[in-house]
Design a protein around this motif. Sequence first.
Motif, mmCIF file in Angstrom:
data_model
loop_
_atom_site.group_PDB
_atom_site.id
_atom_site.type_symbol
_atom_site.label_atom_id
_atom_site.label_comp_id
_atom_site.label_asym_id
_atom_site.label_seq_id
_atom_site.Cartn_x
_atom_site.Cartn_y
_atom_site.Cartn_z
ATOM 1 N N SER A 1 -17.506 24.870 -6.759
ATOM 2 C CA SER A 1 -17.105 24.200 -6.001
ATOM 3 C C SER A 1 -16.828 24.021 -4.401
ATOM 4 O O SER A 1 -16.883 23.167 -3.449
ATOM 5 C CB SER A 1 -16.075 24.599 -6.177
ATOM 6 N N TRP A 2 -17.526 25.318 -3.445
ATOM 7 C CA TRP A 2 -17.049 25.747 -2.328
ATOM 8 C C TRP A 2 -18.739 25.631 -2.209
ATOM 9 O O TRP A 2 -18.955 25.149 -1.099
ATOM 10 C CB TRP A 2 -16.769 27.114 -1.417
ATOM 11 N N TRP B 1 -14.280 26.266 8.561
ATOM 12 C CA TRP B 1 -14.708 27.224 7.481
ATOM 13 C C TRP B 1 -15.489 27.742 8.066
ATOM 14 O O TRP B 1 -15.863 28.945 6.861
ATOM 15 C CB TRP B 1 -15.500 25.517 7.466
ATOM 16 N N ALA C 1 -18.554 22.529 -1.526
ATOM 17 C CA ALA C 1 -17.639 21.840 0.049
ATOM 18 C C ALA C 1 -18.441 21.810 0.753
ATOM 19 O O ALA C 1 -18.797 20.746 2.073
ATOM 20 C CB ALA C 1 -16.733 22.300 -0.442
ATOM 21 N N TYR D 1 -19.082 18.997 4.341
ATOM 22 C CA TYR D 1 -18.895 18.909 4.598
ATOM 23 C C TYR D 1 -19.807 18.610 5.706
ATOM 24 O O TYR D 1 -19.606 17.861 6.993
ATOM 25 C CB TYR D 1 -17.810 20.790 5.370
#
Length: 151
Positions: free
Chosen positions: A82-83, A68, A86, A90
Amino acid sequence: MASDGRHLGRLPSGMGICCSIPDLLFLPELVFGGLVWILVACTYIVPANPQAYVMAVSLLCFICTFLWMLFFGCGCHNNRNSWATADVLYHFLASVLYLSASVPLAMVTLAYSGSLTMIYQFNISAVVFSYLTTLLYVIHTVFSAIRWKSF
């Protein structure tokens, strides 16, 4: 496009990950998670003992956090929303996994509390670093969620 990540909104890339508050936590997460992994590996893992689960969690989170960090460092995130989502997901998952591994590790360490052997001392150190790593992932989750909500 600027190389410091300014073109990607609030998600940093390159050396910009060394300047933003949630992304500064990548290195301590790796160091403390690696210490948990090493300290548990130094002890005798009994099959009925949950330390194998602790090893699996610490190794999985170590590898995923390293990847990551590389994704952010290389600027592989094109769609910032979206990142950012995420990133929150995560780190939330990693904090839940670490907490689910820290509690049984503490229970096993309490079971060995009668002996002051080197294994017991390794277990105590592993418990401390496991909870510190959990705290780092929780803090990273909170600041990533704040960043995500600011989009």
